[in-house]
Scaffold this motif. Structure first.
Motif, short mmCIF file in Angstrom:
data_model
loop_
_atom_site.label_atom_id
_atom_site.label_comp_id
_atom_site.label_asym_id
_atom_site.label_seq_id
_atom_site.Cartn_x
_atom_site.Cartn_y
_atom_site.Cartn_z
N UNK A 11 -108.19 -23.24 19.66
CA UNK A 11 -108.27 -23.59 18.24
C UNK A 11 -107.60 -24.94 17.98
N UNK A 12 -108.13 -25.65 17.01
CA UNK A 12 -107.61 -26.97 16.63
C UNK A 12 -107.13 -26.87 15.18
N UNK A 13 -105.86 -27.22 14.96
CA UNK A 13 -105.26 -27.12 13.63
C UNK A 13 -105.42 -25.71 13.07
N UNK A 109 -109.05 -34.01 16.33
CA UNK A 109 -108.48 -32.97 17.20
C UNK A 109 -107.07 -33.25 17.68
N UNK A 110 -106.63 -34.49 17.72
CA UNK A 110 -105.33 -34.78 18.30
C UNK A 110 -104.23 -34.74 17.24
N UNK A 111 -102.99 -34.67 17.71
CA UNK A 111 -101.84 -34.67 16.82
C UNK A 111 -101.62 -36.06 16.24
N UNK A 112 -100.84 -36.10 15.16
CA UNK A 112 -100.64 -37.36 14.44
C UNK A 112 -100.03 -38.44 15.33
N UNK A 113 -99.01 -38.06 16.11
CA UNK A 113 -98.37 -39.02 17.00
C UNK A 113 -99.39 -39.62 17.97
N UNK A 114 -100.22 -38.76 18.55
CA UNK A 114 -101.22 -39.21 19.52
C UNK A 114 -102.31 -40.04 18.85
N UNK A 157 -118.49 -38.75 5.88
CA UNK A 157 -118.75 -37.52 5.13
C UNK A 157 -117.95 -36.33 5.63
N UNK A 158 -116.89 -36.58 6.40
CA UNK A 158 -116.04 -35.50 6.92
C UNK A 158 -114.64 -35.66 6.33
N UNK A 159 -114.11 -34.56 5.83
CA UNK A 159 -112.72 -34.56 5.37
C UNK A 159 -111.81 -34.48 6.59
N UNK A 160 -110.99 -35.51 6.78
CA UNK A 160 -110.15 -35.58 7.97
C UNK A 160 -108.90 -34.72 7.80
N UNK A 161 -108.38 -34.18 8.90
CA UNK A 161 -107.11 -33.44 8.83
C UNK A 161 -105.98 -34.34 8.35
N UNK A 162 -105.01 -33.72 7.71
CA UNK A 162 -103.89 -34.49 7.17
C UNK A 162 -103.13 -35.16 8.31
N UNK A 163 -102.78 -36.43 8.09
CA UNK A 163 -102.09 -37.22 9.11
C UNK A 163 -100.67 -37.51 8.63
N UNK A 169 -93.14 -40.59 11.57
CA UNK A 169 -93.26 -40.43 13.03
C UNK A 169 -92.32 -41.37 13.76
N UNK A 170 -92.06 -42.54 13.20
CA UNK A 170 -91.13 -43.47 13.83
C UNK A 170 -89.71 -42.92 13.82
N UNK A 171 -89.33 -42.28 12.73
CA UNK A 171 -87.96 -41.77 12.61
C UNK A 171 -87.77 -40.45 13.35
N UNK A 172 -88.77 -39.56 13.28
CA UNK A 172 -88.60 -38.21 13.81
C UNK A 172 -89.02 -38.12 15.27
N UNK A 173 -90.20 -38.65 15.61
CA UNK A 173 -90.75 -38.46 16.95
C UNK A 173 -90.66 -39.71 17.81
N UNK A 174 -90.07 -40.77 17.30
CA UNK A 174 -89.85 -41.96 18.11
C UNK A 174 -91.08 -42.79 18.38
N UNK A 175 -92.03 -42.78 17.46
CA UNK A 175 -93.22 -43.62 17.62
C UNK A 175 -92.81 -45.09 17.54
#
Length: 248
Positions: A11-13, A109-114, A157-163, A169-175
């Protein structure tokens, strides 16, 4: 069976990967001739041939007719290929529509960081793309398409997943912080200017210490009448020819 997601797919999201595309559009894809004729029994390898043949990107047009781009995207969601395969799609620079298809799949399909880490380098791709919608064909560019994937809520025409926001991401995950090509160009220009200024300073430097005189150097003697020393009597030239007698 042809419309069901593979059992091995995860499953994705929190939902079925195919459900990332709205039900209305998804049903239109299932009913389209392209899906029934061209997408049947496709694999992660054979889908490349269909993607290379694409002439445009987009969702639906006319009476909600899906484009091949949308059909192949749904097929990717159904197959859920390995991440390494998606990376190979993205690195295929010679096939821009395959890259656009893989970028859309990555965004879904990928995570926000990716998503930021993978798609932001594609902002350096300025090639033209044909976009088709209800009003016809339009010219866009790859970097513009990628920017919409990173900033817009609806693309093709596609509603994208929330990003997740980039600063979070810079503060929390070190992007790593994004560097604009303009900033990189300014840094290179400043570096070149610094090197030129150092070269100019080196050329302008003159040593103030006197240079040692060589023993073989000859002293400079002025030949001007005012500066020449009086000749010695011994060194004077004396004519040996008799002088003519004087008439007096």
């Amino acid at each position: 069976m042809a419309n069901k997601t593979f059992k091995q797919a995860s499953s994705i999201h929190g939902r079925n990967p195919q459900h990332l595309i709205e039900n209305v559009i998804r049903q239109r894809v299932y009913e389209s001739a392209f899906w029934k004729e061209q997408c049947f029994a496709l694999t992660a390898e054979t889908i490349i041939d269909k993607a290379v043949e694409m002439q445009s990107i987009g969702g639906v047009y006319g009476n909600a007719r899906p484009l091949p781009f949308m059909c192949l995207l749904l097929k990717l969601l159904q197959l859920q290929p390995e991440r390494e395969i998606i990376f190979e799609y993205l690195q295929a620079e010679e096939f821009k529509y395959l890259r656009a298809l893989a970028a859309m799949y990555t965004r879904l399909c990928f995570k926000s960081f990716e998503v930021f880490d993978i798609l932001e380098p594609l902002l350096q791709d300025y090639r033209k793309l044909r976009l088709r919608n209800n009003s016809g064909y339009h010219i866009t560019h790859m970097d513009q398409f990628i920017d919409e994937l990173l900033t817009e809520e609806r693309v093709c025409d596609i509603i994208l997943p929330r990003l997740t926001r980039r600063d979070v991401l810079e503060e929390v995950e070190g992007l790593p912080k994004r560097k604009s090509p303009l900033d990189i160009g300014d840094e290179n220009e400043d570096r070149e200017n610094d090197d030129e200024s150092e070269d100019e300073d080196a050329d302008r430097f003159v040593s103030k210490s006197p240079s040692p005189a060589s023993d073989n150097d000859e002293r400079f003697v002025s030949r001007s009448p005012s500066g020449s020393p009086p000749p010695d009597d011994k060194d004077r030239f004396v004519s040996r020819s008799p002088s003519p007698p004087s008439d007096s």
